[in-house]
Write a protein that holds these residues in place. Structure first.
Motif, PDB file in Angstrom:
ATOM      1  N   GLU A  30      39.415   4.077 -25.727  1.00 55.56           N
ATOM      2  CA  GLU A  30      40.505   3.479 -26.500  1.00 55.56           C
ATOM      3  C   GLU A  30      41.852   3.687 -25.804  1.00 55.56           C
ATOM      4  OE1 GLU A  30      42.152   3.780 -31.091  1.00 55.56           O
ATOM      5  OE2 GLU A  30      41.683   5.596 -29.988  1.00 55.56           O
ATOM      6  N   ILE A  31      42.675   2.627 -25.809  1.00 54.63           N
ATOM      7  CA  ILE A  31      44.013   2.761 -25.231  1.00 54.63           C
ATOM      8  C   ILE A  31      45.020   2.857 -26.360  1.00 54.63           C
ATOM      9  CG2 ILE A  31      45.752   1.699 -23.773  1.00 54.63           C
ATOM     10  CD1 ILE A  31      43.579   0.333 -22.250  1.00 54.63           C
ATOM     11  N   ILE A  32      45.765   3.953 -26.371  1.00 55.49           N
ATOM     12  CA  ILE A  32      46.799   4.131 -27.401  1.00 55.49           C
ATOM     13  C   ILE A  32      48.150   4.022 -26.756  1.00 55.49           C
ATOM     14  CG2 ILE A  32      47.857   5.792 -28.947  1.00 55.49           C
ATOM     15  CD1 ILE A  32      45.434   6.275 -30.117  1.00 55.49           C
ATOM     16  N   ALA A  33      48.988   3.164 -27.309  1.00 57.22           N
ATOM     17  CA  ALA A  33      50.363   3.086 -26.827  1.00 57.22           C
ATOM     18  C   ALA A  33      51.206   4.012 -27.681  1.00 57.22           C
ATOM     19  CB  ALA A  33      50.872   1.660 -26.929  1.00 57.22           C
ATOM     20  N   LEU A  34      51.980   4.872 -27.030  1.00 51.75           N
ATOM     21  CA  LEU A  34      52.865   5.781 -27.739  1.00 51.75           C
ATOM     22  C   LEU A  34      54.272   5.249 -27.573  1.00 51.75           C
ATOM     23  CD1 LEU A  34      52.995   8.508 -29.233  1.00 51.75           C
ATOM     24  CD2 LEU A  34      53.364   9.594 -27.036  1.00 51.75           C
ATOM     25  N   VAL A  35      54.855   4.765 -28.685  1.00 49.85           N
ATOM     26  CA  VAL A  35      56.199   4.211 -28.590  1.00 49.85           C
ATOM     27  C   VAL A  35      57.156   5.060 -29.412  1.00 49.85           C
ATOM     28  CG1 VAL A  35      55.354   1.866 -28.240  1.00 49.85           C
ATOM     29  CG2 VAL A  35      55.940   2.635 -30.537  1.00 49.85           C
ATOM     30  N   GLY A  36      58.429   4.857 -29.166  1.00 51.52           N
ATOM     31  CA  GLY A  36      59.458   5.608 -29.884  1.00 51.52           C
ATOM     32  C   GLY A  36      60.759   5.433 -29.144  1.00 51.52           C
ATOM     33  N   PRO A  37      61.871   5.704 -29.812  1.00 49.66           N
ATOM     34  CA  PRO A  37      63.163   5.531 -29.142  1.00 49.66           C
ATOM     35  C   PRO A  37      63.294   6.481 -27.953  1.00 49.66           C
ATOM     36  CG  PRO A  37      63.449   6.651 -31.235  1.00 49.66           C
ATOM     37  CD  PRO A  37      62.023   6.196 -31.183  1.00 49.66           C
ATOM     38  N   SER A  38      64.203   6.133 -27.047  1.00 50.55           N
ATOM     39  CA  SER A  38      64.418   6.965 -25.869  1.00 50.55           C
ATOM     40  C   SER A  38      64.816   8.366 -26.294  1.00 50.55           C
ATOM     41  CB  SER A  38      65.527   6.374 -24.999  1.00 50.55           C
ATOM     42  OG  SER A  38      65.094   5.161 -24.460  1.00 50.55           O
ATOM     43  N   GLY A  39      64.284   9.354 -25.627  1.00 49.24           N
ATOM     44  CA  GLY A  39      64.680  10.734 -25.881  1.00 49.24           C
ATOM     45  C   GLY A  39      63.968  11.380 -27.048  1.00 49.24           C
ATOM     46  N   CYS A  40      62.882  10.761 -27.570  1.00 42.31           N
ATOM     47  CA  CYS A  40      62.217  11.359 -28.728  1.00 42.31           C
ATOM     48  C   CYS A  40      61.111  12.324 -28.312  1.00 42.31           C
ATOM     49  CB  CYS A  40      61.665  10.281 -29.660  1.00 42.31           C
ATOM     50  SG  CYS A  40      60.228   9.438 -28.990  1.00 42.31           S
ATOM     51  N   GLY A  41      60.888  12.491 -27.019  1.00 45.54           N
ATOM     52  CA  GLY A  41      59.895  13.482 -26.578  1.00 45.54           C
ATOM     53  C   GLY A  41      58.547  12.902 -26.204  1.00 45.54           C
ATOM     54  N   LYS A  42      58.475  11.575 -25.983  1.00 44.42           N
ATOM     55  CA  LYS A  42      57.195  10.963 -25.606  1.00 44.42           C
ATOM     56  C   LYS A  42      56.693  11.519 -24.279  1.00 44.42           C
ATOM     57  CE  LYS A  42      58.866   6.722 -25.265  1.00 44.42           C
ATOM     58  NZ  LYS A  42      60.276   6.624 -25.622  1.00 44.42           N
ATOM     59  N   SER A  43      57.626  11.573 -23.318  1.00 42.02           N
ATOM     60  CA  SER A  43      57.235  12.047 -21.987  1.00 42.02           C
ATOM     61  C   SER A  43      56.776  13.500 -22.040  1.00 42.02           C
ATOM     62  CB  SER A  43      58.409  11.926 -21.023  1.00 42.02           C
ATOM     63  OG  SER A  43      58.384  10.687 -20.391  1.00 42.02           O
ATOM     64  N   THR A  44      57.517  14.312 -22.794  1.00 38.49           N
ATOM     65  CA  THR A  44      57.137  15.725 -22.911  1.00 38.49           C
ATOM     66  C   THR A  44      55.732  15.839 -23.478  1.00 38.49           C
ATOM     67  OG1 THR A  44      59.445  16.234 -23.327  1.00 38.49           O
ATOM     68  CG2 THR A  44      57.851  17.933 -23.881  1.00 38.49           C
ATOM     69  N   LEU A  45      55.441  15.013 -24.504  1.00 39.36           N
ATOM     70  CA  LEU A  45      54.120  15.075 -25.132  1.00 39.36           C
ATOM     71  C   LEU A  45      53.020  14.721 -24.133  1.00 39.36           C
ATOM     72  CD1 LEU A  45      52.576  15.507 -27.784  1.00 39.36           C
ATOM     73  CD2 LEU A  45      52.658  13.035 -28.124  1.00 39.36           C
ATOM     74  N   VAL A  46      53.245  13.662 -23.342  1.00 41.37           N
ATOM     75  CA  VAL A  46      52.196  13.240 -22.416  1.00 41.37           C
ATOM     76  C   VAL A  46      52.068  14.253 -21.269  1.00 41.37           C
ATOM     77  CG1 VAL A  46      53.421  11.705 -20.820  1.00 41.37           C
ATOM     78  CG2 VAL A  46      51.134  11.153 -21.518  1.00 41.37           C
ATOM     79  N   HIS A  47      53.180  14.897 -20.904  1.00 44.08           N
ATOM     80  CA  HIS A  47      53.104  15.953 -19.882  1.00 44.08           C
ATOM     81  C   HIS A  47      52.290  17.133 -20.394  1.00 44.08           C
ATOM     82  CE1 HIS A  47      56.028  13.678 -17.644  1.00 44.08           C
ATOM     83  NE2 HIS A  47      56.052  14.576 -16.688  1.00 44.08           N
ATOM     84  N   ILE A  48      52.465  17.443 -21.683  1.00 42.77           N
ATOM     85  CA  ILE A  48      51.679  18.535 -22.273  1.00 42.77           C
ATOM     86  C   ILE A  48      50.201  18.148 -22.300  1.00 42.77           C
ATOM     87  CG2 ILE A  48      51.179  19.684 -24.464  1.00 42.77           C
ATOM     88  CD1 ILE A  48      54.240  19.759 -24.925  1.00 42.77           C
ATOM     89  N   ALA A  49      49.933  16.894 -22.720  1.00 44.05           N
ATOM     90  CA  ALA A  49      48.540  16.461 -22.827  1.00 44.05           C
ATOM     91  C   ALA A  49      47.854  16.453 -21.462  1.00 44.05           C
ATOM     92  CB  ALA A  49      48.489  15.061 -23.452  1.00 44.05           C
ATOM     93  N   ALA A  50      48.623  16.151 -20.396  1.00 43.40           N
ATOM     94  CA  ALA A  50      48.032  16.074 -19.061  1.00 43.40           C
ATOM     95  C   ALA A  50      47.956  17.436 -18.387  1.00 43.40           C
ATOM     96  CB  ALA A  50      48.846  15.119 -18.185  1.00 43.40           C
ATOM     97  N   GLY A  51      48.450  18.474 -19.060  1.00 49.96           N
ATOM     98  CA  GLY A  51      48.332  19.819 -18.504  1.00 49.96           C
ATOM     99  C   GLY A  51      49.435  20.206 -17.546  1.00 49.96           C
ATOM    100  N   ILE A  52      50.517  19.390 -17.470  1.00 48.93           N
ATOM    101  CA  ILE A  52      51.624  19.744 -16.579  1.00 48.93           C
ATOM    102  C   ILE A  52      52.491  20.808 -17.236  1.00 48.93           C
ATOM    103  CG2 ILE A  52      53.676  18.854 -15.413  1.00 48.93           C
ATOM    104  CD1 ILE A  52      52.257  16.142 -15.337  1.00 48.93           C
TER     105      ILE A  52
END
Lengths: 249, 273
Positions: A30-52
């Motif tokens: 399944e492909i999930i798109a994670l959207v949200g306004p700029s600066g809401c922490g999307k990148s941080t979340l995906v970095h956490i999920a990827a183990g960075i």
């Protein structure tokens, strides 16, 4: 079957909370798109999920075998040729030189890179080609999960569309699951099965919508009307296009 | 096989381009010689022997086997000091680059090492070791270590964190990230510093030899001075410069060109030649 389970994720930079209580589940394929306004922490979340990044609170449960990742910038090693860049995850995995070469070539073919381009250095490639190399690098290990962190934001409109088609085709062929971060609702509605909207302050996921149809089979009209409906009728998407420059680091 | 041929052809092309570009360098050298000749004609052979006379002296010196050994002594001392200084400086620099606290401790030391003139170290080393190999090599090490250290530390500190994150996302542990990413980046910073350190190594080695009369090219210079033989003194200087150029272009530059192949690719078309 669940591929990725995020539960109660929280994170803070220098004492400032950027994420709190985020729960998200991605099923296999399944492909999930994670959207949200700029600066809401999307990148941080995906970095956490990827183990960075290590999350401050919460748990990341990965049930997939291997993951790949595509970043907003190509993040290629400038001193290595396109082929060596694509083969880099294989090198990390300790695979021999001969096998690396062959698999890098196969991955390059999947993203329509020419064999003659493989001996070039990143500086000799255009922006779109570099991002193709980055996608080939993410696919070279035949991952069953791929993280995309706003991968096409820096590309122009025509190129972005071609890259989206490429991801849709690769996902259809390999059947990998993906977490695709974007702030472009059209992109989300083209690529994903499901959209998760993040809270503007990063306090969890505000809500989710399943997008009708299958990625790659939706017509442009469907996508356009769907996005228009989301923006005009659905309260969940009210803050998606908000920009607060002060929060952008 | 074809891959090897292509790689060979690429390197031959690079060497050929380099030799071709040396025409410009040669013209600058001849301009320098012309100024030298003008100085000779103005002040006479005792103050400044002509370039031709000096090259005759060089040939005369080169004709004797013993003088080759003398030149090799200096080259050996300079290279030994340079190699030890590079290894120690780079190792310490990499460690300091990763640890902000260590770097803060090391900065004043670097300033101190760079600030004390080599001549002071030569005097100290003479007292410690006498007029020996060890004395020259020690002085060279002290003069060259800070350069390698600063280059390596800067390299580690300015490494691309984005690439580090990328490698982490693909499951690279700290050692893999260091060996595949950080070392390459450090190399780019360290090579210019090493070229500088090599020049310093030769200069300081000759200086230490002159002062301590410890043999080598510096010993030859000291002897020429006591005989007031200016053309021989100049010939020794020329020999030291030739040795430095031979080491720099025979050893350091080819390694650098190989490691930084991509930078040549980055140049726009037409400027490569």
């Amino acid at each position: 079957m669940t591929a990725l389970l995020l539960s109660g994720i929280g994170h803070a930079y220098l004492g400032r909370t950027v994420l709190d209580g985020v729960d998200l589940t991605v099923s296999a394929g399944e492909i999930i798109a994670l959207v949200g306004p700029s600066g809401c922490g999307k990148s941080t979340l995906v970095h956490i999920a990827a183990g960075i990044l290590e999350p401050l609170r919460g748990r990341v449960l990965a049930r997939y075998a291997r993951h790949g990742m595509v970043f907003q910038e190509p993040r290629l090693m400038p001193w290595a040729t396109a082929r060596e860049n694509i083969a880099y995850p294989l090198r990390i995995a300790g695979i021999g030189r001969k096998a690396r070469q062959a698999r890098a070539l196969a991955a390059a073919r999947r993203v329509s890179l020419d064999e003659s381009d493989l001996e070039k250095f990143p500086v000799e490639l255009s922006g779109g080609m570099r991002q193709r190399v980055a996608i080939a690098r993410a696919l070279v290990l035949n991952p069953d999960f791929v993280f995309f962190d706003e991968p096409f934001t820096a590309l122009d409109v025509a190129l972005r569309r071609r890259m989206q088609d490429l991801v849709i085709a690769a996902a259809g062929e390999a059947g990998f699951a993906a977490l695709f971060v974007t702030h472009d609702l059209f992109e989300a509605a083209r690529i994903a099965h499901r959209i998760a909207v993040m809270d503007p302050r990063g306090w969890g996921i505000s809500g989710e919508r399943v997008i009708p149809g299958v990625p790659g089979r939706r017509s442009d009209r469907d996508v356009f009307e769907q996005v228009a409906r989301y923006l005009s009728e659905d309260a969940l998407f009210r803050h998606v296009n908000d920009v607060d420059e002060r929060r952008l680091a | 096989m074809t891959g090897i041929m292509a790689a060979l052809a690429m390197r031959t092309g690079r060497a050929g381009r380099f030799i071709w570009s040396s025409w410009a360098g040669l013209s600058a050298l001849f301009l320098f010689c012309a100024l030298w000749q003008a100085g000779h004609e103005a002040y006479g052979s005792f103050i400044l022997p002509s370039p031709l006379a000096t090259s005759h002296s060089v040939l005369q010196l080169a004709g004797e086997r013993a003088n080759w050994l003398i030149a090799c002594t200096t080259v050996g001392r300079a290279l030994a000091g340079f190699l030890i200084a590079s290894l120690a400086g780079i190792a310490a620099g990499v460690l300091a680059g990763y640890s902000a606290a260590a770097l803060r401790l090391a900065r004043p030391l670097v300033t101190l090492l760079l600030g004390v003139p080599p001549i002071a170290w030569i005097v100290l080393a003479m007292i410690w070791f006498g007029s020996t190999n060890g004395m020259v090599v020690t002085t060279v090490i002290i003069a060259a270590v800070p350069l390698a250290f600063v280059g390596a530390a800067e390299g580690v500190m300015t490494r691309d964190r984005g690439l580090d994150d990328m490698a982490r996302a693909f499951g690279a542990d700290a050692w893999v990230r260091f060996s595949t990413l950080a070392l390459r980046h450090v190399g780019a910073h360290v090579f210019p510093a090493l070229v500088l350190a090599l020049g310093t190594a030769f200069k300081v080695a000759v200086m230490a030899e002159v002062l301590a009369n410890a043999g080598g090219v510096g010993g030859g210079l000291a002897r020429a001075r006591s005989n007031l033989d200016v053309s021989e003194a100049l010939a020794w200087v020329l020999i030291a410069v030739i040795a430095l150029i031979a080491v720099e272009y025979g050893l350091i530059r080819p390694v650098h060109a190989e490691v930084e192949r991509w930078r040549e690719a980055a140049r726009p078309w037409g400027i490569k030649r």
